[in-house]
Design a protein around this motif. Structure first.
Motif, mmCIF file in Angstrom:
data_model
loop_
_atom_site.group_PDB
_atom_site.id
_atom_site.type_symbol
_atom_site.label_atom_id
_atom_site.label_comp_id
_atom_site.label_asym_id
_atom_site.label_seq_id
_atom_site.Cartn_x
_atom_site.Cartn_y
_atom_site.Cartn_z
ATOM 1 N N THR A 170 62.485 37.962 62.801
ATOM 2 C CA THR A 170 61.696 36.734 62.933
ATOM 3 C C THR A 170 62.306 35.880 64.029
ATOM 4 N N LEU A 171 61.468 35.383 64.915
ATOM 5 C CA LEU A 171 61.898 34.441 65.945
ATOM 6 C C LEU A 171 61.326 33.064 65.640
ATOM 7 N N THR A 172 62.164 32.056 65.773
ATOM 8 C CA THR A 172 61.747 30.670 65.591
ATOM 9 C C THR A 172 62.110 29.874 66.842
ATOM 10 N N GLN A 215 53.811 41.648 63.839
ATOM 11 C CA GLN A 215 53.086 41.631 62.561
ATOM 12 C C GLN A 215 52.168 40.414 62.540
ATOM 13 N N ALA A 216 51.054 40.531 63.246
ATOM 14 C CA ALA A 216 50.161 39.387 63.436
ATOM 15 C C ALA A 216 49.449 38.978 62.160
ATOM 16 N N VAL A 218 50.819 38.204 59.427
ATOM 17 C CA VAL A 218 51.657 37.262 58.691
ATOM 18 C C VAL A 218 51.448 35.866 59.271
ATOM 19 N N GLY A 219 50.935 34.962 58.473
ATOM 20 C CA GLY A 219 50.649 33.609 58.932
ATOM 21 C C GLY A 219 51.887 32.760 59.082
ATOM 22 N N SER A 220 51.707 31.618 59.708
ATOM 23 C CA SER A 220 52.841 30.749 60.038
ATOM 24 C C SER A 220 53.549 30.221 58.791
ATOM 25 N N ALA A 221 52.781 29.829 57.763
ATOM 26 C CA ALA A 221 53.397 29.284 56.553
ATOM 27 C C ALA A 221 54.210 30.349 55.828
ATOM 28 N N THR A 222 53.662 31.555 55.723
ATOM 29 C CA THR A 222 54.401 32.648 55.087
ATOM 30 C C THR A 222 55.661 32.969 55.875
ATOM 31 N N LEU A 223 55.557 32.976 57.181
ATOM 32 C CA LEU A 223 56.715 33.286 58.016
ATOM 33 C C LEU A 223 57.782 32.199 57.899
ATOM 34 N N ALA A 224 57.358 30.939 57.853
ATOM 35 C CA ALA A 224 58.318 29.845 57.694
ATOM 36 C C ALA A 224 59.042 29.943 56.363
ATOM 37 N N ARG A 225 58.305 30.330 55.325
ATOM 38 C CA ARG A 225 58.930 30.477 54.012
ATOM 39 C C ARG A 225 59.901 31.650 54.006
ATOM 40 N N ALA A 248 58.415 28.382 62.972
ATOM 41 C CA ALA A 248 58.272 29.828 62.784
ATOM 42 C C ALA A 248 57.276 30.369 63.798
ATOM 43 N N GLU A 249 57.675 31.399 64.543
ATOM 44 C CA GLU A 249 56.860 31.864 65.663
ATOM 45 C C GLU A 249 56.257 33.255 65.455
ATOM 46 N N ILE A 250 57.089 34.255 65.225
ATOM 47 C CA ILE A 250 56.595 35.628 65.274
ATOM 48 C C ILE A 250 57.479 36.525 64.418
ATOM 49 N N LEU A 251 56.867 37.559 63.836
ATOM 50 C CA LEU A 251 57.591 38.554 63.056
ATOM 51 C C LEU A 251 57.387 39.914 63.700
ATOM 52 N N LEU A 252 58.483 40.625 63.925
ATOM 53 C CA LEU A 252 58.471 41.930 64.578
ATOM 54 C C LEU A 252 59.080 42.961 63.640
ATOM 55 N N ALA A 253 58.328 43.992 63.322
ATOM 56 C CA ALA A 253 58.851 45.077 62.495
ATOM 57 C C ALA A 253 59.463 46.139 63.391
ATOM 58 N N VAL A 254 60.546 46.737 62.920
ATOM 59 C CA VAL A 254 61.259 47.768 63.674
ATOM 60 C C VAL A 254 60.941 49.127 63.075
#
Length: 563
Positions: A170-172, A215-216, A218-225, A248-254
């Motif tokens: 996750t990048l913030t 992982q587009a 995943v919304g911003s609120a879920t990512l922030a949590r 909270a900006e973006i989630l990247l799966a590896v």
């Protein structure tokens, strides 16, 4: 369209217009800067358990990871790469090559860090968090990466079972780090920096034979949590809450198998966050802020995304990946990624060869491979080039549409008098107009906030985004995505320039509408979001350099002026 969406669309357009630089005045920013009171460039969490990661220098000679680090950069996207295990050495290499400190610089009493991921003004708003399960040496949980000493801090423990290794990043954005210097335009720069960071992570993952996928869903609120950045009591402010918050900006799966990772389930991520056991309190970013920029909170809120289903769609056809570039040498990938720098000045007498220019532009044409495969979106940015000194090319304006579809949609918007002549030897490049060298340098300098670096580069370019239609089709959150695509293009330019013995510099300061007027663009259909220059750098002999982690046990400075 619901009224909420209408208001958010209006907020995006209002912010973009308001944050433009114009000949008659720059976007609103601070009237003065106290470099001794610069926001802290590194964040840590007091009370969080810390795990030291192995450094690249710790990798035993001759093993598989060491061999991967010595692989020539030009072969990075070739088939047959070795897939390395998901262990502490691999994670350490991934983070050091993408987000780590690469050197400490000093000029007189001033000292500052240079990192693998570039940043507007070297202010580095981007923070990284790792979601880990099933990896030996790490408890299952959420970790914050501390680049100044290459350490993971355990922010949360997760009570989950994992039979196979899993990793997501996750990048913030600590937006205040940019707003402190750039004011209202800072939100744009944070999104560009996210694009650059995604690019560095994708290249570093390729070194290990790993894949990376946004992982587009995943919304911003879920990512922030999930990242814990909505736990505001753990981000205490001395004066203004905005100085300490992370967006909270973006989630990247590896993916560890060499294939794209499976999509992450939003419901499972929510469950992880709700059941997590949290640790640590965030360090302070700025104790004494002098200004406030309320519009940044407004544009951040307007561009957040909601949770969404995973959409499985066939990607649009794109060209085959470019072939390896044997003619540019065999510099090791770890060396190139670690030595990337932003040029401060260019040699105004140096000319690029046409072969070098063509090879570099070929890497900007999107494919379904590295690094363009990290995003699912179709390409939405075309490039207009200010070509100053390329052997065999007349100085002037050129267009690299990047795809045929973008050319079809952009061409009718451009001025009718432009030439659109194909350039022999440079695939996809179109000559728009020829110009006298002196006139071109004057225009390049003027449009780029009167900066000599644009006039002295071998070429400068602007990234034109299909703005209005993208926002209409994808919603306000696409405003972030357009800037991130621009940042990813910028990262490719940085690395390809280094591979050719040149250097690049991203330019966020340009006069938006005068750029559009030069091309005959009207309205909001297409907007220039980011500019870039490439040339032969002129180093500053006054600046001294020291290794990044030579004294990892000694705390490094957390502030200081940088030029």
């Amino acid at each position: 369209m619901p009224s909420r969406d209408l208001s958010e669309h209006a907020a995006v357009r209002a912010y973009h217009q308001r944050s433009k630089h114009r000949f008659e005045g720059y976007a609103a920013g601070p009237e003065t800067l106290d470099w001794d009171a610069q926001p802290a460039p590194f964040r840590h969490f007091e009370g969080a358990p810390a795990i030291r990661l192995p450094l690249l220098a710790d990798v035993p000679a001759g093993n598989a990871l060491h061999q991967a680090l010595q692989r020539p950069f030009v072969t990075l996207d070739a088939a047959g790469a070795m897939v390395l295990p998901a262990d502490l050495y691999g994670i350490g290499a991934l983070l050091q090559l993408s987000l780590g400190v690469t050197a400490w610089k000093s000029l007189g009493p001033d000292r500052w860090a240079v990192r693998a991921n570039p940043s507007s003004g070297n202010l580095h708003p981007t923070e990284a968090y790792l979601l880990v399960a099933g990896i030996e040496g790490l408890e299952n949980g959420l970790y914050h990466y501390r680049p100044e000493d290459h350490v993971l801090e355990l922010r949360a423990r997760h009570a989950v079972e994992a039979s196979t290794p899993r990793l997501a990043i996750t990048l913030t954005s600590v937006i205040w780090r940019e707003a402190w210097k750039y004011g209202e335009r800072a939100f744009r720069y944070c999104q560009l920096d996210i694009g650059h960071a995604v690019g560095t992570l994708r290249y570093a993952a390729a070194v290990l034979g790993w894949r990376l996928q946004e992982q587009a869903q995943v919304g911003s609120a879920t990512l922030a949590r999930l990242a814990g950045v909505d736990r505001l009591e753990e981000f205490p402010a001395q004066r203004l809450p905005d100085t300490e918050r992370e967006e909270a900006e973006i989630l990247l799966a590896v993916g560890f198998s060499g294939a794209a990772p499976a999509p992450l389930a939003v419901t499972e991520l929510r469950t992880l966050a709700q059941a997590a056991r949290w640790y640590g309190v965030a360090s302070c970013i700025d104790r004494h802020p002098l200004y406030r920029w309320p519009i940044i909170a407004e544009i951040a809120a307007a561009t957040r995304r909601e949770d969404a289903p995973v959409v499985s769609c066939k990607p649009p056809p794109l060209p085959s990946p470019a072939q390896p570039r044997a003619q540019i040498g065999a510099i090791a990938v770890a060396e190139l990624l670690s030595n990337r720098r932003s040029a401060q000045r260019f040699d105004r007498s140096h000319s690029m060869s046409l072969a070098c220019f063509a090879a570099l532009l070929a890497r900007l044409r999107p494919t379904h491979n590295l690094p363009w495969d990290v995003f699912d979106d179709s390409p939405r940015l075309a490039l207009v080039l200010f070509v100053n000194r390329v052997e065999g090319l007349t100085p002037g304006l050129y267009l690299l549409p990047r795809t045929d579809a973008l050319l079809t949609r952009l061409k009718p918007r451009l001025a009718k008098h432009l030439l659109f002549e194909p350039v022999p030897g440079v695939e996809g490049l179109l000559r728009l107009t020829e110009m006298e060298p002196v006139a071109l340098r004057r225009i390049s300098r003027s449009l780029h906030c009167h900066q000599d670096i644009a006039a002295n580069a071998c070429f400068a370019l602007g990234m034109l985004a299909e703005f209005d239609e993208t926002l209409q089709r994808q919603g306000p959150a696409a405003y972030r995505g357009l800037h991130r695509e621009a940042g990813l293009i910028g990262q490719v330019l940085y690395l390809e320039a280094e591979a050719h013995g040149l250097r690049g510099t991203g330019i966020g300061c340009f006069f938006d509408d005068p750029v559009h007027e030069l091309l005959g663009l009207q309205g909001d259909a297409w907007q220039s979001l980011y500019h870039f220059t490439v040339g032969l750098p002129v180093p500053d002999p006054r600046i001294e350099s020291a290794p990044a982690y030579a004294r990892r046990d000694t705390p490094e400075p957390t502030g200081g002026r940088h030029p």
